[in-house]
Design an enzyme around this catalytic site. Structure first.
Site, PDB file in Angstrom:
ATOM      1  N   ARG A  55     -76.152  54.003  91.797  1.00 48.43           N
ATOM      2  CA  ARG A  55     -77.338  54.416  91.047  1.00 48.43           C
ATOM      3  C   ARG A  55     -77.644  53.290  90.056  1.00 48.43           C
ATOM      4  O   ARG A  55     -76.750  52.567  89.625  1.00 48.43           O
ATOM      5  CB  ARG A  55     -77.089  55.713  90.279  1.00 48.43           C
ATOM      6  CG  ARG A  55     -76.722  56.908  91.143  1.00 48.43           C
ATOM      7  CD  ARG A  55     -76.445  58.129  90.261  1.00 48.43           C
ATOM      8  NE  ARG A  55     -76.139  59.323  91.044  1.00 48.43           N
ATOM      9  CZ  ARG A  55     -74.915  59.743  91.342  1.00 48.43           C
ATOM     10  NH1 ARG A  55     -73.865  59.062  90.887  1.00 48.43           N
ATOM     11  NH2 ARG A  55     -74.727  60.834  92.054  1.00 48.43           N
ATOM     12  N   LYS A 107     -72.661  60.500  87.350  1.00 49.22           N
ATOM     13  CA  LYS A 107     -73.250  61.629  86.633  1.00 49.22           C
ATOM     14  C   LYS A 107     -72.163  62.510  86.044  1.00 49.22           C
ATOM     15  O   LYS A 107     -71.132  62.749  86.673  1.00 49.22           O
ATOM     16  CB  LYS A 107     -74.129  62.454  87.581  1.00 49.22           C
ATOM     17  CG  LYS A 107     -75.444  61.771  87.956  1.00 49.22           C
ATOM     18  CD  LYS A 107     -76.312  62.697  88.764  1.00 49.22           C
ATOM     19  CE  LYS A 107     -77.676  62.068  89.048  1.00 49.22           C
ATOM     20  NZ  LYS A 107     -78.542  62.981  89.826  1.00 49.22           N
ATOM     21  N   HIS A 157     -83.251  52.745  93.692  1.00 46.70           N
ATOM     22  CA  HIS A 157     -82.768  53.878  94.487  1.00 46.70           C
ATOM     23  C   HIS A 157     -82.873  53.593  95.987  1.00 46.70           C
ATOM     24  O   HIS A 157     -82.071  54.075  96.779  1.00 46.70           O
ATOM     25  CB  HIS A 157     -83.617  55.099  94.127  1.00 46.70           C
ATOM     26  CG  HIS A 157     -82.978  56.403  94.460  1.00 46.70           C
ATOM     27  ND1 HIS A 157     -81.880  56.890  93.786  1.00 46.70           N
ATOM     28  CD2 HIS A 157     -83.282  57.337  95.400  1.00 46.70           C
ATOM     29  CE1 HIS A 157     -81.551  58.061  94.289  1.00 46.70           C
ATOM     30  NE2 HIS A 157     -82.375  58.348  95.263  1.00 46.70           N
ATOM     31  N   ARG A 215     -79.778  51.987  97.313  1.00 46.70           N
ATOM     32  CA  ARG A 215     -78.702  52.983  97.444  1.00 46.70           C
ATOM     33  C   ARG A 215     -78.910  53.816  98.708  1.00 46.70           C
ATOM     34  O   ARG A 215     -77.972  54.062  99.462  1.00 46.70           O
ATOM     35  CB  ARG A 215     -78.706  53.875  96.200  1.00 46.70           C
ATOM     36  CG  ARG A 215     -77.759  55.073  96.228  1.00 46.70           C
ATOM     37  CD  ARG A 215     -77.774  55.717  94.844  1.00 46.70           C
ATOM     38  NE  ARG A 215     -77.278  57.084  94.813  1.00 46.70           N
ATOM     39  CZ  ARG A 215     -75.996  57.430  94.675  1.00 46.70           C
ATOM     40  NH1 ARG A 215     -75.070  56.496  94.590  1.00 46.70           N
ATOM     41  NH2 ARG A 215     -75.636  58.704  94.609  1.00 46.70           N
ATOM     42  N   HIS A 225     -71.624  62.238  95.476  1.00 51.36           N
ATOM     43  CA  HIS A 225     -72.335  63.518  95.568  1.00 51.36           C
ATOM     44  C   HIS A 225     -71.338  64.678  95.505  1.00 51.36           C
ATOM     45  O   HIS A 225     -70.320  64.652  96.190  1.00 51.36           O
ATOM     46  CB  HIS A 225     -73.094  63.629  96.891  1.00 51.36           C
ATOM     47  CG  HIS A 225     -74.304  62.771  96.938  1.00 51.36           C
ATOM     48  ND1 HIS A 225     -74.891  62.386  98.114  1.00 51.36           N
ATOM     49  CD2 HIS A 225     -75.057  62.213  95.952  1.00 51.36           C
ATOM     50  CE1 HIS A 225     -75.941  61.633  97.856  1.00 51.36           C
ATOM     51  NE2 HIS A 225     -76.059  61.513  96.548  1.00 51.36           N
ATOM     52  N   TYR A 279     -80.027  62.726 101.810  1.00 46.82           N
ATOM     53  CA  TYR A 279     -80.075  61.310 101.489  1.00 46.82           C
ATOM     54  C   TYR A 279     -80.122  60.445 102.727  1.00 46.82           C
ATOM     55  O   TYR A 279     -80.908  59.518 102.825  1.00 46.82           O
ATOM     56  CB  TYR A 279     -78.791  60.954 100.721  1.00 46.82           C
ATOM     57  CG  TYR A 279     -79.016  60.318  99.385  1.00 46.82           C
ATOM     58  CD1 TYR A 279     -79.184  58.953  99.278  1.00 46.82           C
ATOM     59  CD2 TYR A 279     -79.034  61.082  98.235  1.00 46.82           C
ATOM     60  CE1 TYR A 279     -79.361  58.353  98.054  1.00 46.82           C
ATOM     61  CE2 TYR A 279     -79.207  60.500  96.994  1.00 46.82           C
ATOM     62  CZ  TYR A 279     -79.369  59.129  96.912  1.00 46.82           C
ATOM     63  OH  TYR A 279     -79.540  58.548  95.693  1.00 46.82           O
TER      64      TYR A 279
END
Length: 298
Positions: A148, A172, A244, A247, A270, A279
């Site tokens: 990211r 995250k 993005h 990625r 994830h 994705y």
């Protein structure tokens, strides 16, 4: 109408009680500020405690003329969360967005770059400047490790374990993961470190930050977006791309070459395999090729 106090309380709630990142909180706040701007523009003086469904509906209708259904759905979701907080704290008795329907968005599949397009993008970098060496290393890292943009700009030198072939990524929710890094990507990071970064004057607090701007500070996410957008224009690439995209291309190319979803999920960081499935879509031409190659009735 004093919205600021309620917004600040809400931001504190998101940060302390829900543990959301600064970027996520900023996105939530942006939706509320957009509503405030609408009220101000239309000279509607009303507090978040008193605002009614019909006023919010007018705002959603106005927004729908400016943004796509996906963005509209995000705004509605963000506002629902804010007003749910106000109900939770007993500032209100109801949520004015309770009956407002979210538009159907379908499954949005981001643009993917081919390997040739990524090579062209990186080849377009002007290597005659110090920023060129840094930008090449950054793009190689984005694509080589599937990061990211927030993970790229916060990457630390102490997180590089080249001998073991891994980098430690803080994703995250401050969750850490180890991502494999190939020799190709390592080479360009080391070249940047040895020829550019080693000569920089580094601002205090950024000594361990890998990628720095000319002033010796950590790069912003917006700067990475600008660098990639400018390169796309330079090579005449007619795709809506961002950091993005690299990625997403990383994950798609892995899948196309036989990697399993679970491995890709771990590398991308994830929590749910469902996110990875969205994705790493496969385009129809690749599916057709798989069918012709492997099916017994081809």
């Amino acid at each position: 109408m004093n919205w600021n106090r309620y917004i600040k309380d809400y931001q504190s709630y998101l940060r302390i009680e829900r543990g959301l990142s600064k970027n996520t909180i900023e996105n939530y706040s942006f939706d509320i500020e957009r509503l405030c701007l609408f009220l101000e523009t239309n000279q509607i003086e009303i507090s978040p405690v008193k605002i009614k469904e019909d006023t919010v509906q007018e705002f959603i209708y106005a927004v729908s003329k400016e943004v796509n259904p996906r963005s509209q759905a995000r705004i509605i979701s963000g506002l629902k969360s804010f007003f749910s907080y106000l109900v939770f704290e007993d500032y209100r008795n109801d949520n004015p967005l309770e009956l407002i329907e979210t538009p159907k968005t379908g499954r949005k599949l981001p643009d993917t770059l081919s390997i040739q397009e990524i090579d062209r993008l990186i080849a377009a970098i002007d290597l005659s400047s110090n920023e060129g060496e840094r930008n090449r290393a950054m793009l190689e890292t984005l694509y080589g490790c599937g990061l990211r943009v927030s993970e790229l700009v916060t990457l630390k030198i102490s997180d590089l374990f080249f001998e073991e072939g891994f980098v430690k990524i803080t994703g995250k929710g401050n969750k850490e993961r180890f991502v494999p890094i190939g020799e190709h990507t390592q080479k360009f990071i080391e070249l940047y470190q040895d020829t550019v970064r080693v000569h920089q004057v580094i601002k205090k607090g950024n000594e361990d930050t890998l990628f720095l701007n000319r002033r010796g500070n950590q790069l912003t996410r917006a700067m990475i977006f600008t660098i990639i957008k400018d390169l796309a224009v330079k090579i005449g690439l007619h795709k809506n791309i961002s950091p993005h995209t690299l990625r997403h291309s990383f994950a798609t190319h892995l899948l196309e070459n036989g990697a399993d979803l679970r491995s890709i999920q771990l590398m991308l960081g994830h929590e749910s395999i469902t996110t990875t499935e969205i994705y790493v879509h496969l385009d129809r031409s690749f599916l057709k090729e798989v069918m012709q190659t492997f099916h017994p009735r081809k």
